[in-house]
Design an enzyme around this catalytic site. Structure first.
Site, PDB file in Angstrom:
ATOM      1  N   GLU A  51       0.818  -1.223   0.000  1.00 54.72           N
ATOM      2  CA  GLU A  51       0.000   0.000   0.000  1.00 54.72           C
ATOM      3  C   GLU A  51       0.845   1.263   0.000  1.00 54.72           C
ATOM      4  O   GLU A  51       0.444   2.283  -0.574  1.00 54.72           O
ATOM      5  CB  GLU A  51      -0.948   0.018   1.205  1.00 54.72           C
ATOM      6  CG  GLU A  51      -2.078  -0.986   1.107  1.00 54.72           C
ATOM      7  CD  GLU A  51      -1.770  -2.319   1.762  1.00 54.72           C
ATOM      8  OE1 GLU A  51      -2.693  -3.141   1.920  1.00 54.72           O
ATOM      9  OE2 GLU A  51      -0.575  -2.538   2.108  1.00 54.72           O
ATOM     10  N   PHE A 113     -11.898  -6.898  14.031  1.00 52.94           N
ATOM     11  CA  PHE A 113     -10.776  -7.363  13.216  1.00 52.94           C
ATOM     12  C   PHE A 113     -10.401  -6.302  12.180  1.00 52.94           C
ATOM     13  O   PHE A 113     -11.244  -5.802  11.443  1.00 52.94           O
ATOM     14  CB  PHE A 113     -11.148  -8.673  12.516  1.00 52.94           C
ATOM     15  CG  PHE A 113     -10.079  -9.206  11.613  1.00 52.94           C
ATOM     16  CD1 PHE A 113      -8.862  -9.625  12.122  1.00 52.94           C
ATOM     17  CD2 PHE A 113     -10.282  -9.267  10.240  1.00 52.94           C
ATOM     18  CE1 PHE A 113      -7.869 -10.118  11.279  1.00 52.94           C
ATOM     19  CE2 PHE A 113      -9.305  -9.747   9.386  1.00 52.94           C
ATOM     20  CZ  PHE A 113      -8.080 -10.174   9.909  1.00 52.94           C
ATOM     21  N   GLN A 114      -9.132  -5.965  12.156  1.00 53.18           N
ATOM     22  CA  GLN A 114      -8.567  -4.977  11.232  1.00 53.18           C
ATOM     23  C   GLN A 114      -9.249  -3.603  11.353  1.00 53.18           C
ATOM     24  O   GLN A 114      -9.404  -2.887  10.371  1.00 53.18           O
ATOM     25  CB  GLN A 114      -8.612  -5.474   9.786  1.00 53.18           C
ATOM     26  CG  GLN A 114      -7.664  -6.644   9.531  1.00 53.18           C
ATOM     27  CD  GLN A 114      -7.464  -6.969   8.067  1.00 53.18           C
ATOM     28  OE1 GLN A 114      -8.332  -6.714   7.236  1.00 53.18           O
ATOM     29  NE2 GLN A 114      -6.312  -7.533   7.727  1.00 53.18           N
ATOM     30  N   LYS A 163     -17.878  -0.492   5.908  1.00 54.17           N
ATOM     31  CA  LYS A 163     -18.372  -1.568   5.046  1.00 54.17           C
ATOM     32  C   LYS A 163     -19.873  -1.456   4.761  1.00 54.17           C
ATOM     33  O   LYS A 163     -20.322  -1.627   3.617  1.00 54.17           O
ATOM     34  CB  LYS A 163     -18.068  -2.905   5.729  1.00 54.17           C
ATOM     35  CG  LYS A 163     -18.620  -4.129   5.034  1.00 54.17           C
ATOM     36  CD  LYS A 163     -17.743  -4.579   3.899  1.00 54.17           C
ATOM     37  CE  LYS A 163     -18.144  -5.966   3.425  1.00 54.17           C
ATOM     38  NZ  LYS A 163     -17.291  -6.436   2.318  1.00 54.17           N
ATOM     39  N   MET A 472      23.816   9.463   3.399  1.00 56.54           N
ATOM     40  CA  MET A 472      23.701  10.793   3.986  1.00 56.54           C
ATOM     41  C   MET A 472      23.983  10.785   5.483  1.00 56.54           C
ATOM     42  O   MET A 472      24.695  11.656   5.998  1.00 56.54           O
ATOM     43  CB  MET A 472      22.320  11.383   3.704  1.00 56.54           C
ATOM     44  CG  MET A 472      22.214  12.860   4.057  1.00 56.54           C
ATOM     45  SD  MET A 472      23.414  13.898   3.182  1.00 56.54           S
ATOM     46  CE  MET A 472      22.601  14.073   1.597  1.00 56.54           C
TER      47      MET A 472
END
Length: 560
Positions: A51, A113-114, A163, A472
């Site tokens: 993602e 969940f999630q 949802k 760096m």
């Protein structure tokens, strides 16, 4: 006509002119992906490997086109994986709409969940964000998100859709055209008259511009103003590509790792005209020393930036393009022969200092040689992307950018792993070839997106400046921490050529300029991704350099 919330989302995106979505599916967005499938002839979905890579791709899409990038992810880890990409866009003022799924409204706050409060997580790194709990508000919320993303100082907006809102149905009527941004703020006449008075009375004018000139579509106006008042120009990292590299007034990037001539010229000016910049610490160094010798006119679309980091003698909120156009007609046409002569001297001095800063090491490539060879094969139409680190600064200093919106990099957040996703998004948006300059450390962050580049057959030439260190930070440790190389020596055995082949890409290794010339010709003739591994000595430094919180008086141009 009654349709589902998921279908409303897709139809509204199409209505807003979105032709490409970047993302990754999951349980709480499966309805959205089903509607994406049904609308696949009207809108394209690009499946990323992660993602974060999708967010960077949407960012790259937005930077090269000026349109709003769109990314989609599921709830929980899918949503949190977008956070770095959203923050990257926020710090660099990139228009993006991030759409996330969430658990049903009745399950929110129950540790489902999630389930993650992504609205709360992203509140500090978005222009605005929404959670839609009423399907009748869904279409207008998405429209508002696009409007906010493109208005004023641009940036990312997040829309979180539970949802049950995706599965619910309601009446939907598409608008005939995309929303337009909120009206621009135009500069009052008296402010511009004062600015013109200051410009007309100065002897050593200097124009310092940033990314606001690109997003404000003011490149031509800024160049014309510089010509009329005979002013040299320098820019921030985000301002690169606004003005062609070969513009005779342009001295390049200034600041911590900017061009010597640009940084010194600004310091010796008596008036700095700052356009679309925020005076970040990397650009100014020690703030108490920074504006010691000059007055400042600061013009920016975002009033919050005025006086925030540096106090201006004249601070003006308003549209850059409008302000520059009107200023051109107000100021006197002037020549400053003594100032021009001093600028010529600084250019010559910069050439000498640059030649002394880099050396040839047997079996290793000089960073500037790599950039010169790649640019000679790339052509002016190529998109140049970078990750973050030494390679980023070498590219910013050296690459001859000729076209606006041709340079994409993470400036404000400094996101390692940004470049490959962004390059993929940029090539898919334009059909143009991209070259990504990266380091072995940065490339390791999100090299999984090489799978996306191969699956989409994106023409990205990936140039890895491979010095086996986190360059760096390693440089800072050498110069300021008594060479305590803690955690910066990678000591990895990764074979990037074999890695490219394992992903299904082509690749090669160049240990000399001659080998790089051959590989570059092959890479730019290739239709898909091509990886070039370029060994660089870990002792190479990015110079010039202002020490942390240092000033132009302490500039480092050579270390032995």
């Amino acid at each position: 006509m009654k349709i589902s919330g998921a279908k409303i989302v897709i139809e509204t995106l199409i209505e807003q002119g979105c032709d490409t979505i970047f993302g990754y599916p999951g349980g709480q967005v499966i309805d959205l992906f089903d509607e994406l499938y049904n609308a696949r002839d009207r809108i394209k979905h690009i499946l990323s490997a992660h993602e974060q890579g999708a967010a960077h791709a949407a960012d790259g899409y937005a930077r090269v086109t000026g349109k709003t990038g769109v990314v989609i992810a599921t709830s929980g880890p899918g949503a949190t994986n977008l956070v770095t990409g959203i923050a990257t866009a926020y710090l660099d003022s990139v228009p993006m709409v991030a759409i996330t799924g969430n658990v049903s409204c009745d399950l929110i706050g129950r540790d489902s969940f999630q389930e993650v409060d992504i609205v709360g997580v992203t509140m500090p790194i978005t222009k605005h964000n929404f959670i839609v709990k009423n399907i009748y508000e869904l279409a207008d919320t998405i429209r508002t998100a696009f409007k906010i993303a493109k208005s004023g100082r641009q940036g990312p907006v997040l829309v979180d859709i539970p949802k049950d809102i995706q599965t619910a149905v309601c009446e939907f009527e598409a608008d005939r055209q995309p929303v337009i941004p909120y009206p621009l703020t135009f500069v009052p006449e008296d402010k511009l008259l004062k600015a013109a008075e200051m410009i007309n009375s100065c002897e050593r004018p200097y124009i310092y511009f940033g990314g606001g000139v690109i997003s404000g579509k003011a490149s031509g106006q800024v160049a014309a103003l510089a010509d009329k008042i005979d002013a040299p120009m320098g820019c921030s990292l985000m301002g690169l590509s606004a003005v062609p590299d070969d513009n005779p007034k342009f001295l390049g990037m200034q600041g911590m790792h900017g061009h010597y001539a640009a940084s010194v010229a600004e310091d010796e000016a008596d008036l700095v005209i700052a356009l679309g910049v925020r005076f970040s610490d990397r650009a100014t160094g020690n703030n108490s020393r920074y504006a010691k010798n000059f007055k400042i006119i600061h013009i920016d679309i975002d009033g919050a930036e005025l006086h925030k980091n540096i106090a201006a003698d004249l601070a003006i909120r308003g549209d850059i393009k409008d302000a520059a156009e009107r200023l051109i007609s107000m100021v006197e046409e002037k020549k400053h022969p003594q100032w021009s002569e001093r600028i010529s001297q600084l250019r010559e001095e910069e050439k000498k200092r640059t030649a002394a800063a880099y050396r040839k090491i047997e079996g290793k490539l000089c960073p500037y040689d790599i950039i010169d060879i790649i640019s000679s094969h790339a052509g002016d139409d190529v998109i140049v992307a970078t990750d973050v680190g030494q390679h980023q600064m070498w590219t910013a200093q050296r690459y001859p950018l000729k076209r606006t919106r041709s340079f994409i990099t993470s400036g404000g957040l400094g996101t390692m792993g940004y470049g490959l996703g962004a390059a993929i998004g940029a090539t898919l948006a334009t059909g143009r070839k991209a070259v990504l300059f990266t380091g072995d450390g940065s490339f390791g962050m999100n090299l999984c997106e090489l799978a996306t580049a191969v699956s989409q057959n994106t023409p990205v030439v990936i140039v890895i400046m491979n010095n086996n260190v986190l360059g760096m930070v390693h440089q800072w440790q050498e110069l300021f921490f008594e060479k305590h190389y803690s955690g910066t020596v990678l000591d990895r055995k990764t074979d990037f050529v074999k890695l490219a082949e394992a992903f299904g890409a082509k690749g090669g290794r160049a240990c000399s300029n001659e080998e790089l010339e051959k590989l570059a010709a092959e890479a730019f003739a290739c239709d898909g991704p091509f990886v070039i591994d370029c060994p660089v000595d870990s002792s190479e430094l990015v110079l010039p350099m202002l020490p942390p919180n240092g000033s132009i008086d302490e500039i480092i141009t050579e270390v032995r």
